[in-house]
Design a protein around this motif. Structure first.
Motif, PDB file in Angstrom:
ATOM      1  N   LEU A   1       0.836  -1.204   0.000  1.00 32.17           N
ATOM      2  CA  LEU A   1       0.000   0.000   0.000  1.00 32.17           C
ATOM      3  C   LEU A   1       0.869   1.251   0.000  1.00 32.17           C
ATOM      4  CD1 LEU A   1      -2.826   1.253   0.117  1.00 32.17           C
ATOM      5  CD2 LEU A   1      -2.751   0.977   2.614  1.00 32.17           C
ATOM      6  N   ARG A   2       1.961   1.214   0.738  1.00 36.95           N
ATOM      7  CA  ARG A   2       2.888   2.351   0.800  1.00 36.95           C
ATOM      8  C   ARG A   2       3.503   2.615  -0.578  1.00 36.95           C
ATOM      9  NH1 ARG A   2       7.764   4.570   2.001  1.00 36.95           N
ATOM     10  NH2 ARG A   2       7.733   6.024   3.765  1.00 36.95           N
ATOM     11  N   GLN A   3       3.967   1.555  -1.245  1.00 35.93           N
ATOM     12  CA  GLN A   3       4.561   1.695  -2.577  1.00 35.93           C
ATOM     13  C   GLN A   3       3.543   2.214  -3.583  1.00 35.93           C
ATOM     14  OE1 GLN A   3       7.863   1.723  -1.521  1.00 35.93           O
ATOM     15  NE2 GLN A   3       7.948   1.400  -3.705  1.00 35.93           N
ATOM     16  N   GLU A   4       2.322   1.704  -3.520  1.00 38.26           N
ATOM     17  CA  GLU A   4       1.270   2.163  -4.431  1.00 38.26           C
ATOM     18  C   GLU A   4       0.961   3.638  -4.204  1.00 38.26           C
ATOM     19  OE1 GLU A   4      -1.919  -0.518  -3.570  1.00 38.26           O
ATOM     20  OE2 GLU A   4      -1.050  -2.143  -4.767  1.00 38.26           O
ATOM     21  N   THR A   5       0.915   4.027  -2.943  1.00 39.43           N
ATOM     22  CA  THR A   5       0.621   5.425  -2.606  1.00 39.43           C
ATOM     23  C   THR A   5       1.743   6.340  -3.080  1.00 39.43           C
ATOM     24  OG1 THR A   5      -0.646   4.691  -0.679  1.00 39.43           O
ATOM     25  CG2 THR A   5       0.052   7.000  -0.710  1.00 39.43           C
ATOM     26  N   LEU A   6       2.996   5.925  -2.884  1.00 36.74           N
ATOM     27  CA  LEU A   6       4.123   6.723  -3.369  1.00 36.74           C
ATOM     28  C   LEU A   6       4.086   6.849  -4.897  1.00 36.74           C
ATOM     29  CD1 LEU A   6       7.016   5.421  -1.091  1.00 36.74           C
ATOM     30  CD2 LEU A   6       6.048   7.735  -1.122  1.00 36.74           C
ATOM     31  N   GLY A   7       3.725   5.761  -5.584  1.00 40.51           N
ATOM     32  CA  GLY A   7       3.611   5.809  -7.036  1.00 40.51           C
ATOM     33  C   GLY A   7       2.538   6.774  -7.497  1.00 40.51           C
ATOM     34  N   THR A   8       1.403   6.741  -6.827  1.00 43.13           N
ATOM     35  CA  THR A   8       0.315   7.667  -7.155  1.00 43.13           C
ATOM     36  C   THR A   8       0.748   9.107  -6.919  1.00 43.13           C
ATOM     37  OG1 THR A   8      -1.334   6.007  -6.563  1.00 43.13           O
ATOM     38  CG2 THR A   8      -2.074   8.297  -6.615  1.00 43.13           C
ATOM     39  N   MET A   9       1.450   9.337  -5.815  1.00 44.25           N
ATOM     40  CA  MET A   9       1.912  10.692  -5.509  1.00 44.25           C
ATOM     41  C   MET A   9       2.905  11.188  -6.568  1.00 44.25           C
ATOM     42  SD  MET A   9       2.290  10.411  -1.371  1.00 44.25           S
ATOM     43  CE  MET A   9       2.770  12.134  -1.108  1.00 44.25           C
ATOM     44  N   GLU A  10       3.778  10.319  -7.035  1.00 44.17           N
ATOM     45  CA  GLU A  10       4.727  10.708  -8.091  1.00 44.17           C
ATOM     46  C   GLU A  10       3.991  11.090  -9.369  1.00 44.17           C
ATOM     47  OE1 GLU A  10       7.695   7.704  -8.687  1.00 44.17           O
ATOM     48  OE2 GLU A  10       8.286   7.730  -6.574  1.00 44.17           O
ATOM     49  N   GLU A  11       2.970  10.318  -9.727  1.00 42.21           N
ATOM     50  CA  GLU A  11       2.177  10.630 -10.921  1.00 42.21           C
ATOM     51  C   GLU A  11       1.470  11.974 -10.777  1.00 42.21           C
ATOM     52  OE1 GLU A  11      -0.516   7.413 -11.630  1.00 42.21           O
ATOM     53  OE2 GLU A  11       1.094   5.954 -11.832  1.00 42.21           O
TER      54      GLU A  11
ATOM     55  N   ARG B   1      -4.395  14.129   0.488  1.00 44.87           N
ATOM     56  CA  ARG B   1      -5.014  12.904   0.985  1.00 44.87           C
ATOM     57  C   ARG B   1      -3.997  11.762   1.015  1.00 44.87           C
ATOM     58  NH1 ARG B   1      -8.737  12.300  -2.728  1.00 44.87           N
ATOM     59  NH2 ARG B   1      -7.449  10.876  -3.915  1.00 44.87           N
ATOM     60  N   ASP B   2      -3.204  11.635  -0.057  1.00 47.49           N
ATOM     61  CA  ASP B   2      -2.197  10.581  -0.105  1.00 47.49           C
ATOM     62  C   ASP B   2      -1.089  10.795   0.921  1.00 47.49           C
ATOM     63  OD1 ASP B   2      -3.558   9.194  -2.042  1.00 47.49           O
ATOM     64  OD2 ASP B   2      -2.282   9.836  -3.707  1.00 47.49           O
ATOM     65  N   THR B   3      -0.739  12.039   1.168  1.00 47.76           N
ATOM     66  CA  THR B   3       0.276  12.338   2.196  1.00 47.76           C
ATOM     67  C   THR B   3      -0.219  11.895   3.564  1.00 47.76           C
ATOM     68  OG1 THR B   3       1.113  14.212   0.916  1.00 47.76           O
ATOM     69  CG2 THR B   3       1.625  14.187   3.274  1.00 47.76           C
ATOM     70  N   ARG B   4      -1.486  12.177   3.855  1.00 49.19           N
ATOM     71  CA  ARG B   4      -2.051  11.739   5.137  1.00 49.19           C
ATOM     72  C   ARG B   4      -2.128  10.217   5.207  1.00 49.19           C
ATOM     73  NH1 ARG B   4      -7.207  13.970   5.094  1.00 49.19           N
ATOM     74  NH2 ARG B   4      -6.811  15.205   3.260  1.00 49.19           N
ATOM     75  N   LEU B   5      -2.457   9.564   4.092  1.00 49.49           N
ATOM     76  CA  LEU B   5      -2.495   8.104   4.055  1.00 49.49           C
ATOM     77  C   LEU B   5      -1.101   7.537   4.295  1.00 49.49           C
ATOM     78  CD1 LEU B   5      -3.852   5.382   3.612  1.00 49.49           C
ATOM     79  CD2 LEU B   5      -3.574   5.730   1.141  1.00 49.49           C
TER      80      LEU B   5
END
Length: 120
Positions: free
Chosen positions: A16-26, A59-63
């Motif tokens: 979940l952490r890796q997916e969230t970081l990927g989304t944030m990069e996009e 939202r992703d930063t808080r997640l």
């Protein structure tokens, strides 16, 4: 929670952490790629889109913070226990929300109190 369950949730949180970081990069890349539009209507639409991207980033930063906190609780042996009552959260709830900090009853009480203060 047994060792196998802890390992499962550890991997789930890392994924979940890796997916969230990927989304944030996009999302960050989409902000960097923004070109100013000369037309006012286009510019307004673009600014609205940027606002939505910034909101998603927030939202992703808080997640990400919640995921990191869950990983710390997992390392200390506190993962899966309600921060308010100390009771087990339950595997079903953790499967649905791996970052859960509260058992469903405690979370419901907290949301009721928050709703009361927001409306008052």
């Amino acid at each position: 929670m047994n060792e196998r369950q802890r390992a499962f949730f550890h991997q789930r949180l890392l994924t979940l952490r890796q997916e969230t970081l990927g989304t944030m990069e996009e999302l960050q890349a989409s902000l960097r790629a923004t070109v100013r539009e000369p037309d006012e209507a286009d510019q307004a639409a673009q600014e609205e889109e940027q606002r939505l991207v910034l909101r998603a980033l927030d939202r992703d930063t808080r997640l990400l913070d919640k995921i990191d906190a869950a990983l710390r609780r997992l390392a200390t042996g506190d993962y899966g226990y309600c921060l308010e009552t100390g009771e087990p959260i339950g595997v079903e709830r953790l499967l649905a929300r791996p970052t859960a900090e509260y058992a469903i009853d405690a979370k419901t009480r907290r949301e009721t109190v928050e709703k009361h203060y927001r409306s008052g």
